[in-house]
Design a protein around this motif. Structure first.
Motif, mmCIF file in Angstrom:
data_model
loop_
_atom_site.group_PDB
_atom_site.id
_atom_site.type_symbol
_atom_site.label_atom_id
_atom_site.label_comp_id
_atom_site.label_asym_id
_atom_site.label_seq_id
_atom_site.Cartn_x
_atom_site.Cartn_y
_atom_site.Cartn_z
ATOM 1 N N GLY A 84 31.625 27.519 24.109
ATOM 2 C CA GLY A 84 31.818 28.804 24.988
ATOM 3 C C GLY A 84 31.162 30.050 24.345
ATOM 4 N N GLY A 85 30.088 29.884 23.766
ATOM 5 C CA GLY A 85 29.064 30.939 23.337
ATOM 6 C C GLY A 85 28.334 31.431 24.438
ATOM 7 N N ILE A 86 27.742 30.826 25.224
ATOM 8 C CA ILE A 86 27.168 31.307 26.375
ATOM 9 C C ILE A 86 27.762 32.324 27.278
ATOM 10 C CG2 ILE A 86 25.811 31.024 28.486
ATOM 11 C CD1 ILE A 86 24.614 28.437 27.153
ATOM 12 N N GLY A 87 29.147 31.803 27.502
ATOM 13 C CA GLY A 87 30.310 32.551 28.205
ATOM 14 C C GLY A 87 30.459 33.948 27.591
ATOM 15 N N LYS A 88 30.688 33.804 26.181
ATOM 16 C CA LYS A 88 31.044 34.741 25.352
ATOM 17 C C LYS A 88 30.161 35.709 25.429
ATOM 18 C CE LYS A 88 31.318 36.088 20.375
ATOM 19 N NZ LYS A 88 30.010 36.041 19.711
ATOM 20 N N HIS A 89 28.904 35.441 25.229
ATOM 21 C CA HIS A 89 27.836 36.582 25.185
ATOM 22 C C HIS A 89 27.735 37.166 26.572
ATOM 23 C CE1 HIS A 89 26.544 35.794 21.258
ATOM 24 N NE2 HIS A 89 26.198 34.794 21.459
ATOM 25 N N ILE A 90 27.634 36.526 27.799
ATOM 26 C CA ILE A 90 27.691 36.798 29.057
ATOM 27 C C ILE A 90 28.990 37.846 29.552
ATOM 28 C CG2 ILE A 90 28.051 36.372 31.538
ATOM 29 C CD1 ILE A 90 26.604 33.749 31.026
ATOM 30 N N THR A 91 30.120 37.568 28.971
ATOM 31 C CA THR A 91 31.383 38.313 28.911
ATOM 32 C C THR A 91 31.271 39.796 28.358
ATOM 33 O OG1 THR A 91 32.660 36.500 29.228
ATOM 34 C CG2 THR A 91 33.836 38.487 28.542
ATOM 35 N N GLU A 92 30.629 39.720 26.892
ATOM 36 C CA GLU A 92 30.557 40.761 26.275
ATOM 37 C C GLU A 92 29.693 41.718 26.892
ATOM 38 O OE1 GLU A 92 30.849 39.268 21.700
ATOM 39 O OE2 GLU A 92 28.936 39.288 22.414
ATOM 40 N N LYS A 93 28.523 41.301 27.474
ATOM 41 C CA LYS A 93 27.362 41.922 28.166
ATOM 42 C C LYS A 93 28.089 42.552 29.292
ATOM 43 C CE LYS A 93 23.042 43.383 28.475
ATOM 44 N NZ LYS A 93 22.486 44.644 27.978
ATOM 45 N N ILE A 94 28.467 42.046 30.127
ATOM 46 C CA ILE A 94 29.174 42.517 31.479
ATOM 47 C C ILE A 94 30.288 43.562 31.182
ATOM 48 C CG2 ILE A 94 30.648 41.966 33.392
ATOM 49 C CD1 ILE A 94 29.149 39.250 33.441
ATOM 50 N N ARG A 95 31.124 43.164 30.033
ATOM 51 C CA ARG A 95 32.049 44.337 29.849
ATOM 52 C C ARG A 95 31.454 45.580 29.364
ATOM 53 N NH1 ARG A 95 35.872 44.878 32.007
ATOM 54 N NH2 ARG A 95 36.934 42.900 31.576
ATOM 55 N N ARG A 96 30.415 45.502 28.611
ATOM 56 C CA ARG A 96 29.677 46.786 28.182
ATOM 57 C C ARG A 96 29.102 47.444 29.344
ATOM 58 N NH1 ARG A 96 27.548 43.629 23.779
ATOM 59 N NH2 ARG A 96 25.847 43.422 24.879
ATOM 60 N N GLU A 97 28.519 46.758 30.274
ATOM 61 C CA GLU A 97 27.614 47.225 31.245
ATOM 62 C C GLU A 97 28.351 47.680 32.892
ATOM 63 O OE1 GLU A 97 24.040 47.470 31.263
ATOM 64 O OE2 GLU A 97 23.918 46.891 29.220
ATOM 65 N N PHE A 98 29.613 47.135 33.038
ATOM 66 C CA PHE A 98 30.033 47.406 34.278
ATOM 67 C C PHE A 98 31.268 48.168 33.855
ATOM 68 C CE2 PHE A 98 27.448 43.987 35.676
ATOM 69 C CZ PHE A 98 27.634 43.902 36.910
ATOM 70 N N PRO A 99 31.777 48.812 35.171
ATOM 71 C CA PRO A 99 32.951 49.589 35.156
ATOM 72 C C PRO A 99 34.402 48.868 34.488
ATOM 73 C CG PRO A 99 31.917 49.865 37.234
ATOM 74 C CD PRO A 99 31.250 48.875 36.425
ATOM 75 N N GLU A 100 35.180 49.744 33.962
ATOM 76 C CA GLU A 100 36.451 49.486 33.375
ATOM 77 C C GLU A 100 37.181 48.431 34.268
ATOM 78 O OE1 GLU A 100 38.882 51.807 31.013
ATOM 79 O OE2 GLU A 100 37.138 52.767 30.126
ATOM 80 N N ASN A 101 37.389 49.034 35.743
ATOM 81 C CA ASN A 101 38.080 48.304 36.456
ATOM 82 C C ASN A 101 37.347 46.916 37.104
ATOM 83 O OD1 ASN A 101 36.005 49.259 38.090
ATOM 84 N ND2 ASN A 101 37.373 49.926 39.654
ATOM 85 N N THR A 102 36.406 46.284 36.466
ATOM 86 C CA THR A 102 35.731 45.306 36.825
ATOM 87 C C THR A 102 36.791 44.231 36.316
ATOM 88 O OG1 THR A 102 33.533 45.930 36.829
ATOM 89 C CG2 THR A 102 33.581 43.672 36.589
ATOM 90 N N GLU A 103 37.076 43.297 37.077
ATOM 91 C CA GLU A 103 37.881 42.044 36.614
ATOM 92 C C GLU A 103 37.228 40.989 36.208
ATOM 93 O OE1 GLU A 103 41.659 40.971 38.691
ATOM 94 O OE2 GLU A 103 40.864 42.366 40.057
#
Length: 142
Positions: free
Chosen positions: A11-30
């Motif tokens: 899950g390393g790639i998914g982890k890094h993608i998730t972290e980046k999306i969480r930082r860059e997208f609005p809080e209400n992004t599911e």
């Protein structure tokens, strides 16, 4: 807007993608973590996904319930990730009406021509940039 991040193995790639999306997208992004195994799902949940589900049925069920699917290009290939990605998963992902934004990783016997070899952080940066562009375009259509 609902984004599924699909990954397997550790899950390393998914982890890094998730972290980046969480930082860059609005809080209400599911963000939905879909792992081919529990280790991958757990890594993406720790990285900031709102929810997570594991295995073939979870991927098949949710591929049709999200707006965007992100992950490595191998999620489209049956038996990828050392066999963790089943043919049914690959079919559900590729058939899903969700927009797919995929990392072009040449780590298997499938080589994608025209792709420059970039370090993973650069590829994830490009993925998130493209996802932002696509979500803006789709938001403006509505």
């Amino acid at each position: 807007m609902k984004i599924a991040v699909i990954d397997g193995q550790g899950g390393g790639i998914g982890k890094h993608i998730t972290e980046k999306i969480r930082r860059e997208f609005p809080e209400n992004t599911e963000l939905l973590a879909l792992g081919t195994n529990s280790l991958a799902t757990s890594a993406m949940l720790r990285a900031g996904a709102n929810e997570g589900a594991t295995g073939e049925n979870a991927v098949i069920y949710n591929a049709w319930r999200v707006d965007y699917i992100v992950g490595p290009v191998s999620i489209l290939f049956p038996n990828a990730m050392l066999g963790e990605l089943t043919p049914k998963m690959a079919d559900a992902i590729s058939s899903s009406p969700a927009v797919k934004v995929l990392l072009p990783l040449n780590r298997s016997k499938i080589n994608i021509v025209g792709i420059k070899n970039e370090p993973l952080p650069h590829l994830i940066e490009e993925l998130v940039k493209r996802l932002k562009e696509l979500t803006e375009v789709n938001r403006n259509k509505k």
